[in-house]
Design a protein around this motif. Structure first.
Motif, PDB file in Angstrom:
ATOM      1  N   ASN A 154       0.587  -1.305  -0.218  1.00  0.00           N
ATOM      2  CA  ASN A 154       0.041   0.142  -0.098  1.00  0.00           C
ATOM      3  C   ASN A 154       0.661   1.546  -0.402  1.00  0.00           C
ATOM      4  OD1 ASN A 154      -1.176  -2.474   2.270  1.00  0.00           O
ATOM      5  ND2 ASN A 154      -1.882  -1.674   0.684  1.00  0.00           N
ATOM      6  N   LYS A 155      -0.075   2.560  -0.750  1.00  0.00           N
ATOM      7  CA  LYS A 155       1.005   3.821  -0.328  1.00  0.00           C
ATOM      8  C   LYS A 155       1.537   4.041   1.085  1.00  0.00           C
ATOM      9  CE  LYS A 155      -0.680   5.042  -5.139  1.00  0.00           C
ATOM     10  NZ  LYS A 155      -1.793   6.088  -4.793  1.00  0.00           N
ATOM     11  N   LYS A 156       0.124   4.157   1.955  1.00  0.00           N
ATOM     12  CA  LYS A 156       0.225   4.158   3.185  1.00  0.00           C
ATOM     13  C   LYS A 156      -0.420   3.645   4.132  1.00  0.00           C
ATOM     14  CE  LYS A 156       1.241   8.859   1.980  1.00  0.00           C
ATOM     15  NZ  LYS A 156       2.842   9.690   2.863  1.00  0.00           N
ATOM     16  N   ILE A 157      -0.199   4.257   5.688  1.00  0.00           N
ATOM     17  CA  ILE A 157      -0.818   3.053   6.757  1.00  0.00           C
ATOM     18  C   ILE A 157      -1.043   4.418   8.058  1.00  0.00           C
ATOM     19  CG2 ILE A 157      -0.805   1.494   9.254  1.00  0.00           C
ATOM     20  CD1 ILE A 157       2.016   0.690   7.298  1.00  0.00           C
ATOM     21  N   ILE A 158      -2.279   4.177   7.845  1.00  0.00           N
ATOM     22  CA  ILE A 158      -3.284   5.442   9.132  1.00  0.00           C
ATOM     23  C   ILE A 158      -3.166   4.616  10.213  1.00  0.00           C
ATOM     24  CG2 ILE A 158      -5.083   6.531   8.965  1.00  0.00           C
ATOM     25  CD1 ILE A 158      -5.496   6.917   6.371  1.00  0.00           C
ATOM     26  N   HIS A 159      -2.951   5.064  11.543  1.00  0.00           N
ATOM     27  CA  HIS A 159      -2.612   4.122  12.949  1.00  0.00           C
ATOM     28  C   HIS A 159      -4.094   5.137  13.578  1.00  0.00           C
ATOM     29  CE1 HIS A 159       1.381   3.132  11.366  1.00  0.00           C
ATOM     30  NE2 HIS A 159       1.467   4.074  11.009  1.00  0.00           N
ATOM     31  N   CYS A 160      -4.565   4.249  14.070  1.00  0.00           N
ATOM     32  CA  CYS A 160      -5.555   4.830  15.037  1.00  0.00           C
ATOM     33  C   CYS A 160      -5.498   4.460  15.892  1.00  0.00           C
ATOM     34  CB  CYS A 160      -6.859   4.346  14.348  1.00  0.00           C
ATOM     35  SG  CYS A 160      -7.789   5.247  13.014  1.00  0.00           S
ATOM     36  N   LEU A 161      -5.698   5.138  17.062  1.00  0.00           N
ATOM     37  CA  LEU A 161      -5.831   4.502  18.318  1.00  0.00           C
ATOM     38  C   LEU A 161      -7.101   3.891  18.807  1.00  0.00           C
ATOM     39  CD1 LEU A 161      -4.212   2.788  20.753  1.00  0.00           C
ATOM     40  CD2 LEU A 161      -4.966   5.471  22.147  1.00  0.00           C
ATOM     41  N   GLY A 162      -8.371   2.508  19.042  1.00  0.00           N
ATOM     42  CA  GLY A 162      -9.538   2.104  19.491  1.00  0.00           C
ATOM     43  C   GLY A 162      -9.348   2.533  21.020  1.00  0.00           C
ATOM     44  N   PRO A 163     -10.301   2.641  21.371  1.00  0.00           N
ATOM     45  CA  PRO A 163     -11.031   3.021  23.005  1.00  0.00           C
ATOM     46  C   PRO A 163     -10.821   1.664  23.631  1.00  0.00           C
ATOM     47  CG  PRO A 163     -12.950   3.288  21.578  1.00  0.00           C
ATOM     48  CD  PRO A 163     -12.424   3.005  20.578  1.00  0.00           C
TER      49      PRO A 163
END
Ligand code: AR6
Length: 173
Positions: free
Chosen positions: A74-83
């Motif tokens: 992929n071009k990018k990774i989006i990092h999310c912190l879930g609750p």
């Protein structure tokens, strides 16, 4: 289709979505390797990912940050912190924020296709059906804001996850 955006729910591995511009990581606050989705993404991307994430950490529940994808296709990774369910509150709003922030960020970065795992439903203990409903509502709530994103794919690891998300997205089976 919702407007110009195609929504998909598929069973699969988030690290194997070669046709997507961006994949989303169910990260930890420190953006370290960790287990689950995060472990799989970091292993596939290689050690440069943890290095690149260091200046972006720590992040808060609901927040999203973006990095290169290194060894991933992929071009990018989006990092999310879930609750963490019922610890980080209100858990539903924080989970919804992950999806909204990730989609706004992808759109700003001119990415056209984004794949999500079922954030918070593993180690963070969010009940599957509830998470699926919150996710579907959050995704629907931002679709009309998107100028560039035209494909959103939920990538579910297990059978039960697929069923719950297809139901929440009103896709039938
Ligand atoms: N592809 C798609 N889905 C996956 C994959 C994969 N390769 N591997 C697991 N899942 P989790 P969280 C599913 O625990 O609950 C980590 O240790 C899994 O079955 O990865 O947000 C981090 O470091 C589950 O349904 O994310 C954090 O500390 C879902 O993805 C913490 O866990 C999310 O499970 C984050 O916990």
């Amino acid at each position: 289709m919702e407007g110009n955006v195609k929504l998909e729910c598929v069973q699969g591995d988030i690290t194997q979505q070669d046709d997507l511009d961006a994949i989303v990581n169910a990260a930890n606050a420190e953006l370290r390797t960790g287990g689950g989705v995060a472990g799989a993404i970091h292993r596939a991307a290689g050690p440069e990912l943890e290095e690149a994430c260091r200046p972006l950490a720590p992040i808060k529940p609901g927040e999203a940050v973006i990095s290169p994808a290194f060894g991933l296709p992929n071009k990018k990774i989006i990092h999310c912190l879930g609750p963490v369910f019922n610890i980080d509150k209100p858990s539903d709003e924080l989970l919804a924020r992950c999806f909204r922030n990730a989609l706004w960020l992808a759109d700003e970065e001119n990415l056209v296709s984004v794949g999500f795992p079922a954030i918070s439903t593993g180690a963070f203990g969010y009940p599957l059906e509830e998470a699926a409903e919150v996710t579907a509502d959050a995704v629907h709530s931002v679709i009309s804001d998107l100028d560039n994103v035209t494909l959103i794919r939920m990538v579910l690891f297990g059978d039960k996850d697929l069923v719950a998300f297809r139901k929440a997205f009103r896709m039938g089976r």
